[in-house]
Scaffold this motif. Sequence first.
Motif, PDB file in Angstrom:
ATOM      1  N   ASN A  38       0.807  -1.222   0.000  1.00 41.96           N
ATOM      2  CA  ASN A  38       0.000   0.000   0.000  1.00 41.96           C
ATOM      3  C   ASN A  38       0.842   1.275   0.000  1.00 41.96           C
ATOM      4  OD1 ASN A  38      -2.466  -1.459   0.103  1.00 41.96           O
ATOM      5  ND2 ASN A  38      -2.081  -1.824   2.278  1.00 41.96           N
ATOM      6  N   CYS A  39       2.172   1.153  -0.028  1.00 39.14           N
ATOM      7  CA  CYS A  39       3.032   2.336  -0.020  1.00 39.14           C
ATOM      8  C   CYS A  39       2.951   3.080  -1.346  1.00 39.14           C
ATOM      9  CB  CYS A  39       4.477   1.935   0.246  1.00 39.14           C
ATOM     10  SG  CYS A  39       4.781   1.361   1.927  1.00 39.14           S
ATOM     11  N   THR A  40       3.149   4.392  -1.261  1.00 38.06           N
ATOM     12  CA  THR A  40       3.178   5.256  -2.436  1.00 38.06           C
ATOM     13  C   THR A  40       4.386   6.182  -2.311  1.00 38.06           C
ATOM     14  OG1 THR A  40       1.922   7.069  -1.464  1.00 38.06           O
ATOM     15  CG2 THR A  40       0.634   5.270  -2.481  1.00 38.06           C
ATOM     16  N   GLN A  41       4.567   7.040  -3.279  1.00 39.37           N
ATOM     17  CA  GLN A  41       5.667   8.002  -3.210  1.00 39.37           C
ATOM     18  C   GLN A  41       5.510   8.958  -2.022  1.00 39.37           C
ATOM     19  OE1 GLN A  41       8.496   7.764  -4.888  1.00 39.37           O
ATOM     20  NE2 GLN A  41       7.583   5.915  -5.725  1.00 39.37           N
ATOM     21  N   ALA A  42       4.314   9.052  -1.460  1.00 35.75           N
ATOM     22  CA  ALA A  42       4.085   9.923  -0.301  1.00 35.75           C
ATOM     23  C   ALA A  42       4.461   9.251   1.019  1.00 35.75           C
ATOM     24  CB  ALA A  42       2.617  10.345  -0.257  1.00 35.75           C
ATOM     25  N   THR A  43       4.706   7.951   1.013  1.00 30.66           N
ATOM     26  CA  THR A  43       4.913   7.216   2.263  1.00 30.66           C
ATOM     27  C   THR A  43       6.136   7.705   3.039  1.00 30.66           C
ATOM     28  OG1 THR A  43       3.770   5.268   1.416  1.00 30.66           O
ATOM     29  CG2 THR A  43       5.263   4.935   3.279  1.00 30.66           C
ATOM     30  N   ILE A  44       7.278   7.755   2.404  1.00 31.62           N
ATOM     31  CA  ILE A  44       8.502   8.142   3.124  1.00 31.62           C
ATOM     32  C   ILE A  44       8.418   9.593   3.607  1.00 31.62           C
ATOM     33  CG2 ILE A  44      11.011   8.429   2.954  1.00 31.62           C
ATOM     34  CD1 ILE A  44       9.994   5.484   3.284  1.00 31.62           C
ATOM     35  N   PRO A  45       7.948  10.539   2.790  1.00 33.29           N
ATOM     36  CA  PRO A  45       7.778  11.893   3.330  1.00 33.29           C
ATOM     37  C   PRO A  45       6.813  11.943   4.527  1.00 33.29           C
ATOM     38  CG  PRO A  45       7.757  11.968   0.940  1.00 33.29           C
ATOM     39  CD  PRO A  45       7.745  10.513   1.322  1.00 33.29           C
ATOM     40  N   GLU A  46       5.763  11.122   4.479  1.00 38.69           N
ATOM     41  CA  GLU A  46       4.832  11.077   5.622  1.00 38.69           C
ATOM     42  C   GLU A  46       5.520  10.503   6.866  1.00 38.69           C
ATOM     43  OE1 GLU A  46       1.422  11.959   6.250  1.00 38.69           O
ATOM     44  OE2 GLU A  46       2.074  13.280   4.638  1.00 38.69           O
ATOM     45  N   LEU A  47       6.284   9.438   6.701  1.00 40.52           N
ATOM     46  CA  LEU A  47       7.010   8.868   7.849  1.00 40.52           C
ATOM     47  C   LEU A  47       8.037   9.864   8.384  1.00 40.52           C
ATOM     48  CD1 LEU A  47       7.580   5.176   6.689  1.00 40.52           C
ATOM     49  CD2 LEU A  47       5.843   6.043   8.294  1.00 40.52           C
ATOM     50  N   ARG A  48       8.714  10.581   7.492  1.00 43.44           N
ATOM     51  CA  ARG A  48       9.671  11.609   7.908  1.00 43.44           C
ATOM     52  C   ARG A  48       8.961  12.666   8.757  1.00 43.44           C
ATOM     53  NH1 ARG A  48      11.373  12.798   3.263  1.00 43.44           N
ATOM     54  NH2 ARG A  48      13.261  11.535   3.270  1.00 43.44           N
ATOM     55  N   ARG A  49       7.789  13.090   8.303  1.00 43.38           N
ATOM     56  CA  ARG A  49       7.012  14.092   9.051  1.00 43.38           C
ATOM     57  C   ARG A  49       6.607  13.537  10.413  1.00 43.38           C
ATOM     58  NH1 ARG A  49       1.904  14.662  10.233  1.00 43.38           N
ATOM     59  NH2 ARG A  49       1.210  13.002   8.847  1.00 43.38           N
ATOM     60  N   LEU A  50       6.110  12.300  10.444  1.00 43.90           N
ATOM     61  CA  LEU A  50       5.688  11.701  11.713  1.00 43.90           C
ATOM     62  C   LEU A  50       6.863  11.543  12.678  1.00 43.90           C
ATOM     63  CD1 LEU A  50       3.230   8.999  10.351  1.00 43.90           C
ATOM     64  CD2 LEU A  50       2.635  11.093  11.599  1.00 43.90           C
ATOM     65  N   ALA A  51       8.026  11.252  12.139  1.00 51.40           N
ATOM     66  CA  ALA A  51       9.202  11.026  12.979  1.00 51.40           C
ATOM     67  C   ALA A  51       9.673  12.284  13.694  1.00 51.40           C
ATOM     68  CB  ALA A  51      10.335  10.436  12.146  1.00 51.40           C
ATOM     69  N   THR A  52       9.181  13.447  13.278  1.00 46.71           N
ATOM     70  CA  THR A  52       9.560  14.687  13.975  1.00 46.71           C
ATOM     71  C   THR A  52       8.837  14.832  15.313  1.00 46.71           C
ATOM     72  OG1 THR A  52       7.866  16.047  12.891  1.00 46.71           O
ATOM     73  CG2 THR A  52      10.023  15.871  11.791  1.00 46.71           C
ATOM     74  N   ASN A  53       7.820  14.022  15.544  1.00 42.62           N
ATOM     75  CA  ASN A  53       7.107  14.069  16.818  1.00 42.62           C
ATOM     76  C   ASN A  53       8.005  13.519  17.919  1.00 42.62           C
ATOM     77  OD1 ASN A  53       4.087  14.806  16.328  1.00 42.62           O
ATOM     78  ND2 ASN A  53       4.680  13.483  14.627  1.00 42.62           N
ATOM     79  N   LYS A  54       7.996  14.176  19.071  1.00 46.49           N
ATOM     80  CA  LYS A  54       8.887  13.765  20.169  1.00 46.49           C
ATOM     81  C   LYS A  54       8.563  12.364  20.682  1.00 46.49           C
ATOM     82  CE  LYS A  54       6.085  15.863  23.753  1.00 46.49           C
ATOM     83  NZ  LYS A  54       5.937  16.875  24.748  1.00 46.49           N
ATOM     84  N   GLU A  55       7.376  11.870  20.431  1.00 45.12           N
ATOM     85  CA  GLU A  55       6.989  10.533  20.885  1.00 45.12           C
ATOM     86  C   GLU A  55       7.651   9.421  20.068  1.00 45.12           C
ATOM     87  OE1 GLU A  55       3.955  13.488  22.009  1.00 45.12           O
ATOM     88  OE2 GLU A  55       4.769  12.937  20.056  1.00 45.12           O
TER      89      GLU A  55
END
Length: 173
Positions: A38-55
């Motif tokens: 189900n991954c798309t070209q948006a997946t890695i940028p989305e994970l990068r964005r999520l990874a900025t969360n302190k949690e």
Amino acid sequence: MVVTGTSVAASEEAIRIAREYPGQMFATAGVHPHDSRNCTQATIPELRRLATNKEVVAIGECGLDFNRDFSPRPEQEKWFEAQVVLAEELQLPLFLHERDARERFCEILGATRRSVPAVIHCFTGSDEDLNAYLDMGLHIGITGWICDERRGTHLAVTARIMDRTNRAYLKRC
């Protein structure tokens, strides 16, 4: 405790849950090999964005699962490699999944992982698998199968090997 992200949506949910218990619960951001179809070209940028969360304390759960093949193997490989590269970019540990794919898993990890720590969770492999992962400097998480008399008896032996390896390592430190 760490709540595992297994897709972009599940990673968002893991972060939400972790926020309810600050300092006690944390999250990972990643795509499980079962969901890599189900991954798309948006997946890695989305994970990068999520990874900025302190949690978020790790990238994953990512890896390869050639046992069930819920996603095509080329897709699993592509997105596993991309997540390892992302973990290196962000200098976050890896939370890894591998089942019946050790050779290809080691090839990808060996070619892309440089400095980040990594743990293979829910380990069910052989002694040969264990030794390959320990040689790569990976941490090993044992599954609850160790208590299952039908499918986990080999893990009791594996745990003893891990204990000896850990003791030998600690003596060198």
